[in-house]
Motif scaffolding. Structure first.
Motif, PDB file in Angstrom:
ATOM      1  N   LEU A  87      30.021  32.174  -3.635  1.00 10.28           N
ATOM      2  CA  LEU A  87      29.419  31.567  -4.816  1.00 10.28           C
ATOM      3  C   LEU A  87      27.975  32.012  -5.039  1.00 10.28           C
ATOM      4  O   LEU A  87      27.273  31.450  -5.893  1.00 10.28           O
ATOM      5  CB  LEU A  87      29.479  30.041  -4.653  1.00 10.28           C
ATOM      6  CG  LEU A  87      30.917  29.518  -4.608  1.00 10.28           C
ATOM      7  CD1 LEU A  87      30.999  28.169  -3.890  1.00 10.28           C
ATOM      8  CD2 LEU A  87      31.484  29.398  -6.016  1.00 10.28           C
ATOM      9  N   ILE A  90      26.943  32.607  -8.604  1.00 11.01           N
ATOM     10  CA  ILE A  90      27.426  31.638  -9.607  1.00 11.01           C
ATOM     11  C   ILE A  90      26.305  30.661  -9.966  1.00 11.01           C
ATOM     12  O   ILE A  90      25.712  30.034  -9.088  1.00 11.01           O
ATOM     13  CB  ILE A  90      28.654  30.862  -9.058  1.00 11.01           C
ATOM     14  CG1 ILE A  90      29.806  31.821  -8.743  1.00 11.01           C
ATOM     15  CG2 ILE A  90      29.094  29.775 -10.042  1.00 11.01           C
ATOM     16  CD1 ILE A  90      30.403  32.541  -9.933  1.00 11.01           C
ATOM     17  N   LYS A  91      26.063  30.540 -11.263  1.00 14.83           N
ATOM     18  CA  LYS A  91      24.945  29.686 -11.712  1.00 14.83           C
ATOM     19  C   LYS A  91      25.434  28.313 -12.232  1.00 14.83           C
ATOM     20  O   LYS A  91      24.778  27.314 -12.017  1.00 14.83           O
ATOM     21  CB  LYS A  91      24.189  30.368 -12.865  1.00 14.83           C
ATOM     22  CG  LYS A  91      23.533  31.684 -12.492  1.00 14.83           C
ATOM     23  CD  LYS A  91      22.105  31.470 -11.982  1.00 14.83           C
ATOM     24  CE  LYS A  91      21.360  32.767 -11.758  1.00 14.83           C
ATOM     25  NZ  LYS A  91      21.918  33.573 -10.664  1.00 14.83           N
ATOM     26  N   LYS A  93      28.105  24.907 -13.153  1.00 14.66           N
ATOM     27  CA  LYS A  93      28.799  23.885 -12.352  1.00 14.66           C
ATOM     28  C   LYS A  93      30.221  23.735 -12.885  1.00 14.66           C
ATOM     29  O   LYS A  93      30.472  23.931 -14.069  1.00 14.66           O
ATOM     30  CB  LYS A  93      28.060  22.554 -12.449  1.00 14.66           C
ATOM     31  CG  LYS A  93      26.709  22.569 -11.730  1.00 14.66           C
ATOM     32  CD  LYS A  93      26.231  21.153 -11.471  1.00 14.66           C
ATOM     33  CE  LYS A  93      24.820  21.106 -10.922  1.00 14.66           C
ATOM     34  NZ  LYS A  93      24.724  21.510  -9.518  1.00 14.66           N
ATOM     35  N   ARG A 139      26.770  22.889  -4.407  1.00 14.61           N
ATOM     36  CA  ARG A 139      25.797  23.278  -5.444  1.00 14.61           C
ATOM     37  C   ARG A 139      26.484  23.620  -6.777  1.00 14.61           C
ATOM     38  O   ARG A 139      25.876  23.471  -7.842  1.00 14.61           O
ATOM     39  CB  ARG A 139      25.024  24.500  -4.914  1.00 14.61           C
ATOM     40  CG  ARG A 139      24.052  25.130  -5.866  1.00 14.61           C
ATOM     41  CD  ARG A 139      23.388  26.354  -5.253  1.00 14.61           C
ATOM     42  NE  ARG A 139      24.280  27.478  -5.010  1.00 14.61           N
ATOM     43  CZ  ARG A 139      24.739  28.312  -5.943  1.00 14.61           C
ATOM     44  NH1 ARG A 139      24.392  28.149  -7.197  1.00 14.61           N
ATOM     45  NH2 ARG A 139      25.545  29.315  -5.628  1.00 14.61           N
ATOM     46  N   CYS A 140      27.729  24.056  -6.729  1.00 14.44           N
ATOM     47  CA  CYS A 140      28.418  24.521  -7.944  1.00 14.44           C
ATOM     48  C   CYS A 140      29.410  23.493  -8.488  1.00 14.44           C
ATOM     49  O   CYS A 140      30.170  23.791  -9.403  1.00 14.44           O
ATOM     50  CB  CYS A 140      29.159  25.823  -7.648  1.00 14.44           C
ATOM     51  SG  CYS A 140      28.077  27.118  -7.082  1.00 14.44           S
TER      52      CYS A 140
END
Ligand SMILES: C[S@@+](CC[C@H](N)C(=O)[O-])C[C@H]1O[C@@H](n2cnc3c(N)ncnc32)[C@H](O)[C@@H]1O
Length: 192
Positions: A87, A90-91, A93, A139-140
């Motif tokens: 991830l 990956i920005k 959510k 976090r995602c």
């Protein structure tokens, strides 16, 4: 070509061939998705799981895989996909992140190199990639977001559950099936 639950996909010789684990995860995802959730599939491989989800639900799904041939194959099978390591790049959510990880316990001597090894090699205890994934995934995930993770008795289902609980997830075994050499399960871990 592989046909499964209204999806038809092509495969590639340098990409993981869909197997029992792929189909178990796809079926678990279908029964977990309720509406038009935003989903990410990590380690999308050929894109079979994402293609089954796209063919049978309103969810919006994209994939990511470290193998460039897998990202290409997934795209050719009609799913947005990029190349990346877990991830890290990956920005956004997501409501749900799904992963059928490399989980075979593999020693240094057993390592063969190449993308098919990358698809299977879980390091010495089978959990090298799983542990990294679990540490990054929170976090995602959106509030109440879920992880759907395919796990095998070969890499320790109880150990993975304990790690999820230690990271604060509520867990449920969604499905479990015994095969010749292993038991496979799909764990749903909900962010609390
Ligand atoms: C067991 S295969 C599953 C493929 C496909 N999702 C399926 O179920 O048929 C594991 C996939 O994870 C990918 N993978 C391995 N390590 C990865 C990493 N660090 N980041 C992203 N993908 C990874 C492999 O390239 C492979 O496509």
């Amino acid at each position: 070509m592989i046909h499964y639950r209204n999806a038809v996909i092509k495969t590639d010789s340098s990409v993981y061939e869909p197997s029992e684990d792929s189909f178990l995860l796809a079926d678990a995802a279908l029964s977990e998705i309720k509406d038009s959730e935003r989903l990410l599939e990590v380690g999308c491989g050929s894109g079979i799981v994402a293609a089954v989800i796209k063919a049978n639900t309103n969810a919006k799904i994209a994939g990511i895989d470290i193998n460039p041939d897998a990202a290409k194959c997934t795209k050719e099978n009609g799913i947005d996909a990029i190349r990346g390591d877990l991830l890290g790049c990956i920005k956004g959510k997501f409501d749900m992140i799904i992963f059928n990880p490399p989980y075979l316990p593999t020693s240094e001597e057993e390592r063969t190199g190449g993308w098919l090894n990358t698809a299977l090699d879980g390091g010495c205890d089978g959990r090298r990639i799983i542990d990294r994934f679990l540490e990054e995934a929170g976090r995602c995930l959106d509030v109440k977001g879920k992880l759907l993770l395919l796990v095998s008795s070969l890499s320790g289902i109880e150990e993975v559950k304990s790690k999820m609980e230690a990271l604060g997830y509520t867990i449920e075994i969604k499905s479990q099936e015994r095969f010749m050499f292993e038991t496979l399960a799909v764990i749903v871990a909900t962010k609390t």
